[in-house]
Design a protein around this motif. Structure first.
Motif, PDB file in Angstrom:
ATOM      1  N   GLN A 173      -0.931  -5.087  -0.443  1.00  0.00           N
ATOM      2  CA  GLN A 173      -2.390  -4.916  -0.471  1.00  0.00           C
ATOM      3  C   GLN A 173      -3.012  -6.192  -1.024  1.00  0.00           C
ATOM      4  O   GLN A 173      -3.972  -6.722  -0.493  1.00  0.00           O
ATOM      5  CB  GLN A 173      -2.799  -3.725  -1.337  1.00  0.00           C
ATOM      6  CG  GLN A 173      -4.310  -3.613  -1.467  1.00  0.00           C
ATOM      7  CD  GLN A 173      -4.751  -2.457  -2.354  1.00  0.00           C
ATOM      8  OE1 GLN A 173      -3.965  -1.558  -2.652  1.00  0.00           O
ATOM      9  NE2 GLN A 173      -5.995  -2.478  -2.778  1.00  0.00           N
ATOM     10  N   ASP A 174      -2.430  -6.663  -2.128  1.00  0.00           N
ATOM     11  CA  ASP A 174      -2.851  -7.910  -2.773  1.00  0.00           C
ATOM     12  C   ASP A 174      -1.616  -8.469  -3.470  1.00  0.00           C
ATOM     13  O   ASP A 174      -0.497  -8.012  -3.207  1.00  0.00           O
ATOM     14  CB  ASP A 174      -4.014  -7.656  -3.749  1.00  0.00           C
ATOM     15  CG  ASP A 174      -3.714  -6.507  -4.710  1.00  0.00           C
ATOM     16  OD1 ASP A 174      -2.548  -6.390  -5.168  1.00  0.00           O
ATOM     17  OD2 ASP A 174      -4.626  -5.715  -5.013  1.00  0.00           O
ATOM     18  N   ALA A 175      -1.798  -9.433  -4.333  1.00  0.00           N
ATOM     19  CA  ALA A 175      -0.638 -10.097  -4.938  1.00  0.00           C
ATOM     20  C   ALA A 175       0.201  -9.177  -5.822  1.00  0.00           C
ATOM     21  O   ALA A 175       1.364  -9.476  -6.094  1.00  0.00           O
ATOM     22  CB  ALA A 175      -1.105 -11.294  -5.751  1.00  0.00           C
ATOM     23  N   VAL A 176      -0.362  -8.059  -6.260  1.00  0.00           N
ATOM     24  CA  VAL A 176       0.378  -7.211  -7.213  1.00  0.00           C
ATOM     25  C   VAL A 176       0.636  -5.783  -6.734  1.00  0.00           C
ATOM     26  O   VAL A 176       1.276  -5.012  -7.432  1.00  0.00           O
ATOM     27  CB  VAL A 176      -0.340  -7.153  -8.591  1.00  0.00           C
ATOM     28  CG1 VAL A 176      -0.311  -8.520  -9.245  1.00  0.00           C
ATOM     29  CG2 VAL A 176      -1.760  -6.643  -8.470  1.00  0.00           C
ATOM     30  N   HIS A 177       0.174  -5.421  -5.528  1.00  0.00           N
ATOM     31  CA  HIS A 177       0.397  -4.053  -5.040  1.00  0.00           C
ATOM     32  C   HIS A 177       1.050  -4.086  -3.663  1.00  0.00           C
ATOM     33  O   HIS A 177       0.614  -4.829  -2.782  1.00  0.00           O
ATOM     34  CB  HIS A 177      -0.920  -3.279  -4.927  1.00  0.00           C
ATOM     35  CG  HIS A 177      -1.599  -3.043  -6.233  1.00  0.00           C
ATOM     36  ND1 HIS A 177      -2.574  -3.891  -6.714  1.00  0.00           N
ATOM     37  CD2 HIS A 177      -1.415  -2.086  -7.176  1.00  0.00           C
ATOM     38  CE1 HIS A 177      -2.988  -3.437  -7.894  1.00  0.00           C
ATOM     39  NE2 HIS A 177      -2.295  -2.361  -8.203  1.00  0.00           N
ATOM     40  N   SER A 178       2.080  -3.247  -3.493  1.00  0.00           N
ATOM     41  CA  SER A 178       2.719  -3.121  -2.181  1.00  0.00           C
ATOM     42  C   SER A 178       2.713  -1.656  -1.751  1.00  0.00           C
ATOM     43  O   SER A 178       2.522  -0.743  -2.564  1.00  0.00           O
ATOM     44  CB  SER A 178       4.164  -3.618  -2.245  1.00  0.00           C
ATOM     45  OG  SER A 178       4.971  -2.721  -2.976  1.00  0.00           O
ATOM     46  N   TYR A 179       2.942  -1.458  -0.445  1.00  0.00           N
ATOM     47  CA  TYR A 179       3.092  -0.124   0.134  1.00  0.00           C
ATOM     48  C   TYR A 179       4.338  -0.126   1.010  1.00  0.00           C
ATOM     49  O   TYR A 179       4.685  -1.150   1.595  1.00  0.00           O
ATOM     50  CB  TYR A 179       1.864   0.259   0.967  1.00  0.00           C
ATOM     51  CG  TYR A 179       0.624   0.381   0.129  1.00  0.00           C
ATOM     52  CD1 TYR A 179       0.345   1.556  -0.565  1.00  0.00           C
ATOM     53  CD2 TYR A 179      -0.235  -0.691  -0.015  1.00  0.00           C
ATOM     54  CE1 TYR A 179      -0.777   1.656  -1.376  1.00  0.00           C
ATOM     55  CE2 TYR A 179      -1.357  -0.601  -0.827  1.00  0.00           C
ATOM     56  CZ  TYR A 179      -1.618   0.571  -1.505  1.00  0.00           C
ATOM     57  OH  TYR A 179      -2.720   0.656  -2.309  1.00  0.00           O
ATOM     58  N   SER A 180       4.987   1.027   1.109  1.00  0.00           N
ATOM     59  CA  SER A 180       6.214   1.098   1.898  1.00  0.00           C
ATOM     60  C   SER A 180       6.467   2.534   2.349  1.00  0.00           C
ATOM     61  O   SER A 180       6.017   3.495   1.715  1.00  0.00           O
ATOM     62  CB  SER A 180       7.408   0.589   1.077  1.00  0.00           C
ATOM     63  OG  SER A 180       7.437   1.197  -0.204  1.00  0.00           O
ATOM     64  N   GLY A 181       7.199   2.649   3.470  1.00  0.00           N
ATOM     65  CA  GLY A 181       7.544   3.969   3.988  1.00  0.00           C
ATOM     66  C   GLY A 181       8.807   3.880   4.824  1.00  0.00           C
ATOM     67  O   GLY A 181       9.229   2.798   5.227  1.00  0.00           O
ATOM     68  N   GLY A 182       9.416   5.047   5.092  1.00  0.00           N
ATOM     69  CA  GLY A 182      10.658   5.027   5.860  1.00  0.00           C
ATOM     70  C   GLY A 182      11.164   6.412   6.178  1.00  0.00           C
ATOM     71  O   GLY A 182      10.385   7.342   6.425  1.00  0.00           O
ATOM     72  N   LEU A 183      12.490   6.550   6.144  1.00  0.00           N
ATOM     73  CA  LEU A 183      13.125   7.788   6.585  1.00  0.00           C
ATOM     74  C   LEU A 183      12.993   8.939   5.588  1.00  0.00           C
ATOM     75  O   LEU A 183      13.387  10.062   5.901  1.00  0.00           O
ATOM     76  CB  LEU A 183      14.607   7.536   6.886  1.00  0.00           C
ATOM     77  CG  LEU A 183      14.900   6.614   8.082  1.00  0.00           C
ATOM     78  CD1 LEU A 183      16.403   6.456   8.280  1.00  0.00           C
ATOM     79  CD2 LEU A 183      14.262   7.116   9.358  1.00  0.00           C
ATOM     80  N   ASP A 184      12.442   8.661   4.389  1.00  0.00           N
ATOM     81  CA  ASP A 184      12.148   9.782   3.483  1.00  0.00           C
ATOM     82  C   ASP A 184      10.756  10.353   3.746  1.00  0.00           C
ATOM     83  O   ASP A 184      10.282  11.221   2.987  1.00  0.00           O
ATOM     84  CB  ASP A 184      12.300   9.361   2.014  1.00  0.00           C
ATOM     85  CG  ASP A 184      11.361   8.227   1.619  1.00  0.00           C
ATOM     86  OD1 ASP A 184      10.560   7.776   2.472  1.00  0.00           O
ATOM     87  OD2 ASP A 184      11.419   7.787   0.442  1.00  0.00           O
ATOM     88  N   ASN A 185      10.085   9.860   4.815  1.00  0.00           N
ATOM     89  CA  ASN A 185       8.769  10.351   5.267  1.00  0.00           C
ATOM     90  C   ASN A 185       7.650  10.086   4.258  1.00  0.00           C
ATOM     91  O   ASN A 185       6.549  10.618   4.403  1.00  0.00           O
ATOM     92  CB  ASN A 185       8.792  11.872   5.573  1.00  0.00           C
ATOM     93  CG  ASN A 185       9.915  12.286   6.500  1.00  0.00           C
ATOM     94  OD1 ASN A 185      10.630  11.448   7.026  1.00  0.00           O
ATOM     95  ND2 ASN A 185      10.073  13.586   6.701  1.00  0.00           N
TER      96      ASN A 185
END
Length: 331
Positions: free
Chosen positions: A68-80
């Motif tokens: 999102q910015d230098a200090v926040h991320s987002y992620s997703g995968g096979l755990d839905n």
């Protein structure tokens, strides 16, 4: 077309041993790189120092990630599950979920929202300020395989070779529905930085350059070409084109295939600018840094080609390559 000489290129340390699903630089960074993997981790690297800064986990393989910015991320995968992570406080938050795997995660700065695409045949929008705040669910009819943001436009590639375009400011209905101009399953889509169109690739060694403007004169410009094919012993082997990344300044783009090659293309002038050396296994993801001087190249064995018995699997690696104007600038 030039064959690129070996530039400054190095391997990241402490990389996952399982296949890499996604590498992404931040929108304003040439230094911070997110890497998601089938080992259920998301890692943050400082590529200038070649150090692993942070690592967090999902309960199953992670298929995509973004900043999102230098200090926040987002992620997703096979755990839905869609997770956010704050690198300053090292805290993670579950934002929400889909009923099946989350295949794509992007941050839409125009509307300050996270966009997820899933194998449950839905796109969801999430308010980045509030956990659990899904602001809309939009059916795509088929599994989402890939998606890309083009300013306020969202371009989605699904199963059955469908391409759907939404305007994020009005998601009531798609603004366009198309069929891919490629004959086989869509593997990746990325939008031109100048927002005029997008590039898509397929599992069958082809790439198409498409335009968003539906004016017939503009549509005449679209075209497709063959790539990531190797002739050996009189036979042509055709490889999936797994990854696309755009140079933000020049509107040129790199493609990575299961043949282990990275090519850089000038899409407007229909030219290949260069080809890097062959890597040890399939290219699974590519990301140019914000200013286009660095390219992150993820290499992972995808079990697409049968390896001879007792041959060790090629190692998973992420290479950081400093690229030159000669390799990336239109001639």
């Amino acid at each position: 077309m030039v064959f690129a000489e070996a530039q400054t290129e190095f391997k990241l340390k402490q990389v996952a041993e399982e296949p890499i699903s996604s590498v992404k630089f931040g929108a304003h960074s040439n230094q911070l790189l997110l890497v998601s993997s089938w080992d259920s981790t998301v890692r943050l690297y400082d590529v200038s120092a070649n150090t692993l800064r942070h690592k967090y986990n999902h309960d199953a393989p992670v298929l995509d990630c973004c900043f999102q910015d230098a200090v926040h991320s987002y992620s997703g995968g096979l755990d839905n599950t869609l997770k956010s992570y704050d690198f300053n406080t090292t805290t993670e938050t579950v934002i929400g979920s889909h009923s099946e795997a989350i295949r794509c995660v992007e941050y839409a700065s125009e509307i300050n929202a996270i966009v997820t695409g899933s194998w449950d045949a839905n796109i969801k929008l999430w308010d980045s300020r509030m956990p659990g705040s899904c602001t809309g669910t939009y059916n795509t009819a088929d599994k989402v395989y890939t998606m890309s943001l083009c300013g306020e436009k969202l371009v989605v590639g699904t199963a059955k070779r469908k391409i759907i375009v939404w305007d994020l400011r009005n998601m009531a209905y798609p603004s366009q529905k198309r069929e891919s101009s490629l004959k086989y399953q869509t593997r990746a889509i990325r939008c031109f930085p100048n927002k005029q169109g997008f590039v898509l690739s397929s599992i069958e060694g082809r790439v198409a350059v498409e335009y968003l403007d539906r004016n017939p004169e503009i549509q005449k410009k679209k075209y497709a070409f063959k790539c990531h094919r190797i002739k050996e012993d009189g036979l042509e082997r055709i490889y999936p084109v797994n990854a696309i990344s755009f140079h933000s300044q020049y509107n040129t783009f790199a493609t990575g295939g299961s043949d282990g090659y990275v090519n850089v293309w000038d899409g407007f002038n229909k030219k290949r600018l260069c080809q890097f050396h062959r890597y040890n296994t399939s290219i699974t993801s590519l990301s140019f840094s914000q200013n286009g001087t660095v390219l992150a190249i993820a290499c992972s064995y995808l079990h697409e080609m049968e390896a001879p018995p007792s041959t060790p699997e090629p190692e998973t690696a992420v290479y950081i390559r400093h690229v030159t104007d000669q390799e990336t600038k239109p001639k």
